[in-house]
Design an enzyme around this catalytic site. Structure first.
Site, PDB file in Angstrom:
ATOM      1  CD  GLU A 181     -69.807 -82.509  33.113  1.00  0.00           C
ATOM      2  OE1 GLU A 181     -70.453 -83.589  33.172  1.00  0.00           O
ATOM      3  OE2 GLU A 181     -69.422 -82.024  32.046  1.00  0.00           O
ATOM      4  CD  GLU A 250     -65.526 -82.445  30.598  1.00  0.00           C
ATOM      5  OE1 GLU A 250     -66.511 -82.725  29.872  1.00  0.00           O
ATOM      6  OE2 GLU A 250     -65.254 -83.039  31.652  1.00  0.00           O
TER       7      GLU A 250
END
Length: 819
Positions: A181, A250
């Site tokens: 991320e 995710e």
């Protein structure tokens, strides 16, 4: 394979081929291609340190039973390298064994090395020795950091290669991830961030693992990295390379919880909607974060203020039980999408807007064979009806997706939950049994006298001293008072970036305060000072170090910089920030390891019945017998304040049941329609954020066991008890034509039918009601199939209930039973 593919394969030596066969992993925009088979992949995140070795086979098998193709896990740098170049891969940290178990179960695996993981894990998974290296800057183009990151990444890759775990070696690992991320925060690092991410890609590719690399949330991921999406919904995501597959690494199936917060809940209907929309729009891989959340044992919870439970409202709950209906509803969704796998991975897709937020997606193979369709209604309020002419008429509930096999047969709708609802309960074996407590005060003779191990003429940063070996750091100084008319009744003011603070003046406890938000706060207490030397002893505590955000690693903790002031009569102020301060890391009870089962020299446990209550800085100890059976065990810490708990020397984590959640913002009904946010569908209002704490069976002995508590702020252990987690009530609300499945967990059987109605029943589990009509023998049909069995099932039809003809509206069966 198509023209837009990437191949990773390594030829194995003959010894390796005796036990395994290399798999070729390639991809194009429509599929992952494994040994020539075009695949859609369902995966679930399971973090090995958040469970125990004994739990792994059961969790992995339940993932497989739920329709998963793969298991994904991070690797946790701080746990594996607690001291630079000194590694630990034992017990719950044996990730090689974990992935071998995944392979033995017949599943693929996804390895997320990071090595920054976030994961609501303490300091994002970075070891604290890294922070203290001279000249280092984390997650940016810094040579010292990159060197350490490469050493650890290479260590993990070499271990995986040695175990033959990459698919190119015949192992289960089909994808690997580097970084995590970073694209969300890269802006804060400027050009150094951009050059760093390019270096990450080059370093990863040079590892020669033989399977593709991925980067999540990295819009500018360098080739051949595959950039992927994280979030609640990724249907509109597109990779930065049209040759790359569309991956959802995710899918936030729930959310984590912080101390003081209500429990977040994401419905099964919305979870399934997110997955179905993703595959409707060309998705190739969906990974649930989390599929099993588990427990933040020890001091691994990050934050600050992440709870010890990391349940995440996942399909498998914190203890490994099926979270129904979410687990079953997603299992049925996986099966429905897999019906069209060959078509979806080979077909040409066409989308048609039917109006009123309804979209018809049709996948047709190039040879004109079988078709596969999705109908989605993204309106969050209004249901829709569509007429597909030769393919039939369909009613699509608001915020739902219908899957049509052959484009003319409804096999699944995300809003129609046919899987059972299970209500898990916690029970005490013997309610009359009470724990017998011994206690010992936290010895503070040295610290209240101002004696530490390090002195400095400044207020130092907490984590840089503790290296996170403890939540606690003492700050101590002396103040010489020569005019009591000004200072006899002074105010002690401390600006702190710790999370809690206790103050002592002249060996007297002045009080405690904590930050509601885990950020900088001011502690103010009136204190009594005397003529001459006064000793101020401050105990600062952290509750998990930050794990996410630009520069999270630089956020200071403790009383770093202060100021610390005394304010006397007429606001006369004395700044103590540059006094000579003495420091001591941790508690004396920690140093003496009072939580261990070994005898401790110089420690006296008081065994009388009048143990202190509501007294800060107190250790408690009690022996107990393990609850009978195999059901998961929890300890109920209702009545305690804040602290840490151990069973047989194993840390079961921090506790804080005295922090009661807000009394508003919860509802007995949850409208799944519309985009999910963490404030939506909350539960557990007006209760402790967390009351029950997981004690894995592997922590327990057959005979005597010992619970040790460190109570920081004062509480009463009178009502502490050990309980089992077991199935209480099972319910189902099944549409005609669907399969009724009821099951109890932990070896229990269905003992009683509390409600059964085939017709048009109303309500939900716990409050079912008969509708305007029902079959006369509804209960007897269900009881004949289910009573006395651990599981039962049959297709719900009118014939099964001896009902002739048709009735208005959809026909359903509602059942509520007791295990």
């Amino acid at each position: 394979m198509g023209s837009s593919s990437w191949v990773g394969i390594i030829l194995l030596s003959l010894p390796a081929l005796r036990s395994c066969f290399a798999m070729e992993v390639t991809y194009d925009a429509n599929a992952l291609i494994i040994n020539g088979e075009r695949r859609l992949i369902f995966s679930g995140s399971v973090h090995y340190p958040r469970s125990t070795v004994e739990m792994w086979p059961d969790i992995i098998q339940k993932g497989k039973d739920g329709g998963l193709d793969a298991i994904e896990s991070y690797v946790f740098w701080d746990r594996h390298e607690p001291v630079r170049l000194e590694y630990d891969f034992s017990g719950n940290l044996d990730f090689i064994k974990f992935f071998k178990l995944v392979q033995e179960a017949g599943l693929y695996a996804i390895l997320r090395i990071g090595p920054y993981v976030c994961a609501e894990w303490n300091y994002g998974g970075f070891p604290l020795w890294l922070h203290n290296m001279p000249g280092i800057e984390l997650i940016t183009d810094n040579s010292i950091y990159k060197n350490e990151m490469q050493i650890f990444t290479t260590k993990i890759v070499d271990m995986v290669k040695e175990a033959n775990l990459f698919a190119s070696q015949g192992g289960p690992i089909i994808l690997a991830q580097i970084e995590n991320e970073y694209g969300n925060i890269m802006w804060g690092y400027g050009d150094s961030g951009k050059s760093y991410i390019k270096w990450c890609a080059q370093m990863a590719v040079a590892q020669n693992i033989g399977v593709p690399w991925i980067m999540c949330q990295q819009h500018d991921a360098p080739q051949p990295m595959i950039n992927t999406c994280n979030g609640y919904y990724c249907d509109n995501f597109q990779p930065n390379n049209p040759k790359s597959p569309k991956m959802f690494t995710e899918n936030w199936i729930g959310w984590f919880q912080k101390w003081g917060e209500r429990v977040p809940h994401r419905s099964a209907e919305d979870s399934a909607f997110s997955v179905a929309r993703f595959f409707q729009n060309g998705g190739v891989l969906n990974n649930y974060y989390m599929y099993h959340g588990g427990t933040n044992f020890g001091r691994t919870a990050g934050g600050p203020y992440i709870t010890t439970s990391y349940d995440y409202d996942a399909p498998l709950d914190e203890y490994g039980n099926l979270n129904q209906p979410k687990w079953g509803h997603l299992k049925q969704l996986h099966a429905a999408i897999k019906l069209g796998e060959n078509i979806l991975t080979n077909a040409t897709r066409s989308d048609k807007d039917l109006g009123n937020a309804v979209t018809h997606d049709k996948d047709t193979p190039k040879d004109g064979g079988a078709r596969f369709c999705f109908l989605s209604n993204t309106n969050s309020n209004a249901d829709s009806s569509v007429d597909l002419k030769h393919d039939g008429k369909y009613s699509i509930p608001a915020w739902s997706v219908t899957i049509l096999d052959g484009c003319n047969k409804e096999v699944f709708n995300t809003a129609k939950v046919n899987s059972q609802t299970t209500v898990m309960v916690k029970k005490i074996d013997d309610p009359s049994a009470k724990l017998t407590w011994a206690w010992a005060p936290e010895r503070k003779k040295d610290t209240l006298s101002g004696k530490g191990n390090l002195d400095a003429n400044q207020l130092l940063e907490q984590k840089e001293l503790t290296l996170d070996a403890s939540d606690y750091l003492w700050y101590m100084t002396n103040v010489d008072i020569n005019d009591t008319s000004i200072w006899s009744n002074a105010t002690l003011r401390v600006d702190t970036m710790g999370h809690t603070l206790h103050a002592n003046v002249n060996r007297r406890y002045a009080g405690y305060k904590f930050s509601q938000w885990g950020s900088k706060f001011t502690y103010e207490k009136q204190v009594s000072l005397k003529q001459g030397i006064n000793i101020i002893a401050l105990l600062s505590a952290t509750v998990g170090l930050p794990n996410y955000g630009t520069g999270f690693d630089k956020i200071k903790t403790g009383i770093a910089g202060g100021p610390v002031q005394l304010i006397g009569k007429n606001n006369v102020t004395m700044d103590l920030s540059t006094n000579l301060w003495s420091y001591k890391i941790g508690l004396n009870g920690e140093r003496k390891r009072l939580y261990d089962l070994q005898p401790h020299i110089g420690v006296s446990w008081h065994a009388n019945s009048s143990y202190p209550v509501s007294k800060p800085m107190t250790w408690y100890k009690a022996d107990f017998e393990a609850p009978y059976g195999t059901n998961p065990v929890v300890v109920d810490l209702q009545g305690l304040g804040k602290g840490h708990a151990w069973v047989n020397g194993y840390s079961i984590g921090r506790y804080w049941p005295s922090w009661i959640t807000a009394s508003n913002g919860c509802s007995h009904t949850c409208d799944y329609r519309g985009k999910y946010i963490t404030e939506k569908c909350n539960i557990n209002c007006g209760n402790p954020s967390q009351r029950w704490y997981h004690v894995p069976r592997s922590f327990l002995n057959k005979d005597k066991n010992t619970l040790v508590l460190f109570e920081e702020i004062g509480g009463n252990p009178q009502n502490v008890s050990f309980q089992i987690v077991t199935t209480g009530t099972v319910c189902a609300h099944v549409y005609e034509g669907a399969l009724l499945e009821l099951s109890c967990q932990g070896g229990q059987v269905i003992s009683q039918t509390e409600f059964a109605s085939f017709g048009n029943p109303k309500g939900k589990c716990g409050s079912f009601e008969q509708g305007s009509w029902e079959a006369i023998d509804s209960r007897s049909v269900v009881e004949a199939a289910c009573i006395g069995r651990s599981s039962c099932g049959f297709v719900v039809t009118k014939e099964a209930f001896s009902v002739a003809g048709s009735n208005n509206g959809p026909t359903r069966l509602a059942v509520q039973a007791t295990c």
